[in-house]
Scaffold this motif. Structure first.
Motif, PDB file in Angstrom:
ATOM      1  N   THR A 179       0.816  -1.233   0.000  1.00 12.46           N
ATOM      2  CA  THR A 179       0.000   0.000   0.000  1.00 12.46           C
ATOM      3  C   THR A 179       0.844   1.275   0.000  1.00 12.46           C
ATOM      4  N   CYS A 180       2.009   1.244   0.672  1.00  7.31           N
ATOM      5  CA  CYS A 180       2.708   2.521   0.907  1.00  7.31           C
ATOM      6  C   CYS A 180       3.255   3.169  -0.361  1.00  7.31           C
ATOM      7  N   VAL A 181       3.380   2.378  -1.438  1.00  7.88           N
ATOM      8  CA  VAL A 181       3.903   2.970  -2.673  1.00  7.88           C
ATOM      9  C   VAL A 181       2.814   3.738  -3.430  1.00  7.88           C
ATOM     10  N   LEU A 182       1.574   3.556  -3.012  1.00  8.35           N
ATOM     11  CA  LEU A 182       0.453   4.079  -3.809  1.00  8.35           C
ATOM     12  C   LEU A 182       0.000   5.487  -3.440  1.00  8.35           C
ATOM     13  N   PHE A 183       0.012   5.781  -2.133  1.00 11.06           N
ATOM     14  CA  PHE A 183      -0.758   6.938  -1.671  1.00 11.06           C
ATOM     15  C   PHE A 183       0.042   8.221  -1.458  1.00 11.06           C
ATOM     16  N   GLY A 184      -0.642   9.358  -1.643  1.00  9.02           N
ATOM     17  CA  GLY A 184      -0.034  10.667  -1.440  1.00  9.02           C
ATOM     18  C   GLY A 184      -1.046  11.613  -0.815  1.00  9.02           C
ATOM     19  N   ASP A 185      -0.636  12.867  -0.659  1.00  9.57           N
ATOM     20  CA  ASP A 185      -1.470  13.877   0.003  1.00  9.57           C
ATOM     21  C   ASP A 185      -1.761  15.044  -0.964  1.00  9.57           C
ATOM     22  N   GLY A 186      -2.866  15.741  -0.725  1.00  5.61           N
ATOM     23  CA  GLY A 186      -3.174  16.904  -1.562  1.00  5.61           C
ATOM     24  C   GLY A 186      -4.605  17.364  -1.363  1.00  5.61           C
ATOM     25  N   ALA A 187      -4.920  18.495  -1.991  1.00  5.13           N
ATOM     26  CA  ALA A 187      -6.265  19.063  -1.872  1.00  5.13           C
ATOM     27  C   ALA A 187      -6.701  19.689  -3.196  1.00  5.13           C
ATOM     28  N   GLY A 188      -7.975  19.512  -3.503  1.00 11.92           N
ATOM     29  CA  GLY A 188      -8.561  20.133  -4.692  1.00 11.92           C
ATOM     30  C   GLY A 188      -9.914  20.705  -4.309  1.00 11.92           C
ATOM     31  N   ALA A 189     -10.329  21.754  -5.011  1.00 13.03           N
ATOM     32  CA  ALA A 189     -11.607  22.379  -4.642  1.00 13.03           C
ATOM     33  C   ALA A 189     -12.329  22.889  -5.880  1.00 13.03           C
ATOM     34  N   THR A 190     -13.647  22.996  -5.741  1.00  4.80           N
ATOM     35  CA  THR A 190     -14.447  23.603  -6.813  1.00  4.80           C
ATOM     36  C   THR A 190     -15.519  24.491  -6.182  1.00  4.80           C
ATOM     37  N   VAL A 191     -15.874  25.537  -6.902  1.00  4.27           N
ATOM     38  CA  VAL A 191     -17.058  26.312  -6.537  1.00  4.27           C
ATOM     39  C   VAL A 191     -18.160  25.876  -7.488  1.00  4.27           C
ATOM     40  N   VAL A 192     -19.281  25.455  -6.912  1.00  7.44           N
ATOM     41  CA  VAL A 192     -20.413  25.003  -7.712  1.00  7.44           C
ATOM     42  C   VAL A 192     -21.497  26.081  -7.619  1.00  7.44           C
ATOM     43  N   GLY A 193     -22.069  26.422  -8.768  1.00  7.24           N
ATOM     44  CA  GLY A 193     -23.096  27.473  -8.759  1.00  7.24           C
ATOM     45  C   GLY A 193     -24.023  27.340  -9.952  1.00  7.24           C
ATOM     46  N   ARG A 194     -24.890  28.333 -10.109  1.00  7.81           N
ATOM     47  CA  ARG A 194     -25.853  28.304 -11.220  1.00  7.81           C
ATOM     48  C   ARG A 194     -25.153  28.585 -12.544  1.00  7.81           C
ATOM     49  N   VAL A 195     -25.572  27.865 -13.588  1.00  9.16           N
ATOM     50  CA  VAL A 195     -25.031  28.143 -14.921  1.00  9.16           C
ATOM     51  C   VAL A 195     -26.188  28.311 -15.899  1.00  9.16           C
ATOM     52  N   GLU A 196     -25.892  29.000 -16.985  1.00  6.33           N
ATOM     53  CA  GLU A 196     -26.921  29.253 -17.999  1.00  6.33           C
ATOM     54  C   GLU A 196     -26.815  28.206 -19.101  1.00  6.33           C
ATOM     55  N   ASP A 197     -27.666  28.277 -20.059  1.00  4.45           N
ATOM     56  CA  ASP A 197     -27.750  27.456 -21.281  1.00  4.45           C
ATOM     57  C   ASP A 197     -27.520  25.965 -21.024  1.00  4.45           C
ATOM     58  N   SER A 198     -26.807  25.327 -21.963  1.00  2.00           N
ATOM     59  CA  SER A 198     -26.709  23.865 -21.874  1.00  2.00           C
ATOM     60  C   SER A 198     -25.548  23.386 -21.009  1.00  2.00           C
ATOM     61  N   ALA A 199     -24.730  24.321 -20.514  1.00  2.00           N
ATOM     62  CA  ALA A 199     -23.548  23.909 -19.750  1.00  2.00           C
ATOM     63  C   ALA A 199     -23.953  23.353 -18.382  1.00  2.00           C
ATOM     64  N   GLY A 200     -22.968  22.774 -17.696  1.00  2.00           N
ATOM     65  CA  GLY A 200     -23.197  22.316 -16.329  1.00  2.00           C
ATOM     66  C   GLY A 200     -23.386  20.819 -16.196  1.00  2.00           C
ATOM     67  N   ILE A 201     -23.854  20.433 -15.007  1.00  2.04           N
ATOM     68  CA  ILE A 201     -23.979  19.005 -14.688  1.00  2.04           C
ATOM     69  C   ILE A 201     -25.197  18.422 -15.402  1.00  2.04           C
ATOM     70  N   ILE A 202     -24.948  17.350 -16.159  1.00  3.21           N
ATOM     71  CA  ILE A 202     -26.029  16.731 -16.932  1.00  3.21           C
ATOM     72  C   ILE A 202     -26.626  15.553 -16.151  1.00  3.21           C
ATOM     73  N   LEU A 226     -21.592  13.213 -15.436  1.00  6.66           N
ATOM     74  CA  LEU A 226     -21.434  13.756 -16.790  1.00  6.66           C
ATOM     75  C   LEU A 226     -21.709  15.247 -16.724  1.00  6.66           C
ATOM     76  N   LEU A 227     -20.806  16.048 -17.264  1.00 11.76           N
ATOM     77  CA  LEU A 227     -21.068  17.485 -17.289  1.00 11.76           C
ATOM     78  C   LEU A 227     -20.505  18.136 -18.532  1.00 11.76           C
ATOM     79  N   GLN A 228     -21.023  19.309 -18.788  1.00 14.62           N
ATOM     80  CA  GLN A 228     -20.500  20.103 -19.885  1.00 14.62           C
ATOM     81  C   GLN A 228     -19.754  21.254 -19.240  1.00 14.62           C
ATOM     82  N   TRP A 229     -18.473  21.389 -19.571  1.00 13.66           N
ATOM     83  CA  TRP A 229     -17.623  22.364 -18.878  1.00 13.66           C
ATOM     84  C   TRP A 229     -18.203  23.758 -19.039  1.00 13.66           C
ATOM     85  N   SER A 230     -18.314  24.472 -17.913  1.00 15.82           N
ATOM     86  CA  SER A 230     -19.068  25.733 -17.953  1.00 15.82           C
ATOM     87  C   SER A 230     -18.198  26.974 -17.773  1.00 15.82           C
ATOM     88  N   LYS A 231     -16.885  26.812 -17.759  1.00 15.98           N
ATOM     89  CA  LYS A 231     -16.028  27.979 -17.523  1.00 15.98           C
ATOM     90  C   LYS A 231     -15.530  28.594 -18.831  1.00 15.98           C
TER      91      LYS A 231
END
Ligand code: UT7
Length: 331
Positions: free
Chosen positions: A157-180, A326-331
């Motif tokens: 196991t010890c060869v596999l794991f690491g540390d880190g952080a990721g974040a997203t801001v989720v909000g309202r989007v217009e048209d066809s973009a966003g989470i499907i 499944l999502l359509q990238w909204s940025k």
């Protein structure tokens, strides 16, 4: 549920610890080799958090980046969800500690533990708060300090794991973009294949671990491998076909970064080009819930994601759990 709005990712951020642990260094710790690790996993190095740094600080840095990237001010955040299996404390939860770091007193904050699937689960929950109009902006932060629950005497196991952080801001989007769409599930009956005891452990749990160590990862790697390759392919197919699309319509797939061989196996089942499957595990190892948001941030900042791109985020993990969005990238 009445869907008043469409939800999407408005901003991404990440933060990896500076300290690197290379395969060469691991050769001096356990009986392993750079050749074995590279060939069997695709991992060359992973990041390790400093002993005196709380995970909440790493998570808060990723969150600040995401808030900046979304072009909002932090005071607009109405809910904080943290996906993690390695919080600094059982209580306060990681989300509350991140809230404190961000000085967002009063904002509701809770953790979700679905192991490596945690980010997809958390994003799916955030989506509900946006779609039903309860919140305008939700911060989803995924952070792990897996080095703190890794037994560096267990080469499996010890060869596999690491540390880190990721974040997203989720909000309202217009048209066809966003989470499907999203599909998620769990098989508790398979949970014994990947465990970290916490306040309780059985005799069997202790026997499985070197010197009866308690709070460390134990995994049946090949059982998890088989589950992972199958479920990632199945979940991807399901979420895409639910939207009357096919895998060929996807611009990219962002899978949980566990093992390059798992990715290749899953992609082969999908008959999807490996070049369109994002991977950074060579440099990060497996950072559980944080792996997908870190990848999204890297890809977005490198200009590899265009507005309108159709993507699938797909993960599996302890539980055993899985999820695909499944999502359509909204940025
Ligand atoms: O995020 C979810 C978390 N988990 C995962 O994604 C893990 C999924 N599983 C895997 O990625 C793979 O199963 C592993 C990388 C963990 C293991 O690879 P494998 O090809 O399934 O190896 P194995 O467990 O079948 O072991 C093969 C051999 C064994 O030696 P013997 O019994 O054949 O003599 C192991 O003892 O490789 C040995 N081995 C190692 N040798 C050198 C296992 N780990 C190591 C190591 N260095 N680090």
């Amino acid at each position: 549920m009445t869907k008043l709005y469409k939800a999407g990712i408005l901003g991404t951020g990440s933060c990896l610890p500076e300290r690197k642990l290379t395969n060469a260094e691991l050769e001096n710790i356990v009986e392993t080799s750079d050749e074995w690790i590279t060939k069997r996993t695709g991992i060359r190095e992973r990041r390790i958090i400093d002993d005196d740094l709380p995970l909440a600080k790493l998570a808060a840095r990723a969150a600040e980046n995401a808030i900046h990237d979304a072009g909002i001010v932090k005071e607009e955040i109405e809910l904080i969800i943290a996906a993690t299996l390695t919080p600094d404390y059982l209580t306060p939860n990681l989300a509350c500690s991140v809230q404190k770091e961000l000085q967002l007193s009063g904002v509701p904050a809770f953790d979700m533990n679905a192991a490596c699937t945690g980010f997809v689960y958390a994003l799916n929950v955030a989506q509900q708060f946006i779609e039903n109009g309860a919140c305008r902006y939700v911060l989803v932060v995924a952070a792990e300090a897996l080095s703190r629950v890794t037994d560096y005497q267990d080469r499996k196991t010890c060869v596999l794991f690491g540390d880190g952080a990721g974040a997203t801001v989720v909000g309202r989007v217009e048209d066809s973009a966003g989470i499907i769409g999203c599909t998620a599930g769990a098989y508790g009956e398979l949970g014994h294949n990947l465990t970290i005891p916490c306040l309780y452990s059985t005799e069997e749990d202790r026997e499985k671990r070197n010197e009866g160590k308690k709070q460390v990862i134990w995994m049946d790697g090949s059982e998890v491998f088989t589950f992972a390759a199958r479920i990632m392919a199945e979940a991807t197919l399901r979420v895409v076909s639910d939207a009357q699309l096919s895998v060929g319509d996807l611009d990219h797939i962002f899978p949980h970064q566990a093992n390059a061989r798992i990715l290749k196996n899953a992609v082969k089942r999908l008959e999807y080009p490996i070049e369109k499957v994002y991977s950074n595990l060579e440099h990060t190892g497996n950072i559980s819930a944080a792996s997908i948001p870190v990848c999204l941030d890297e890809a977005s900042k490198a200009g590899r994601l265009k507005k309108g791109d159709k993507i699938v985020l797909v993960a599996f993990g302890g539980g055993l759990t899985y999820g695909a969005m499944l999502l359509q990238w909204s940025k």
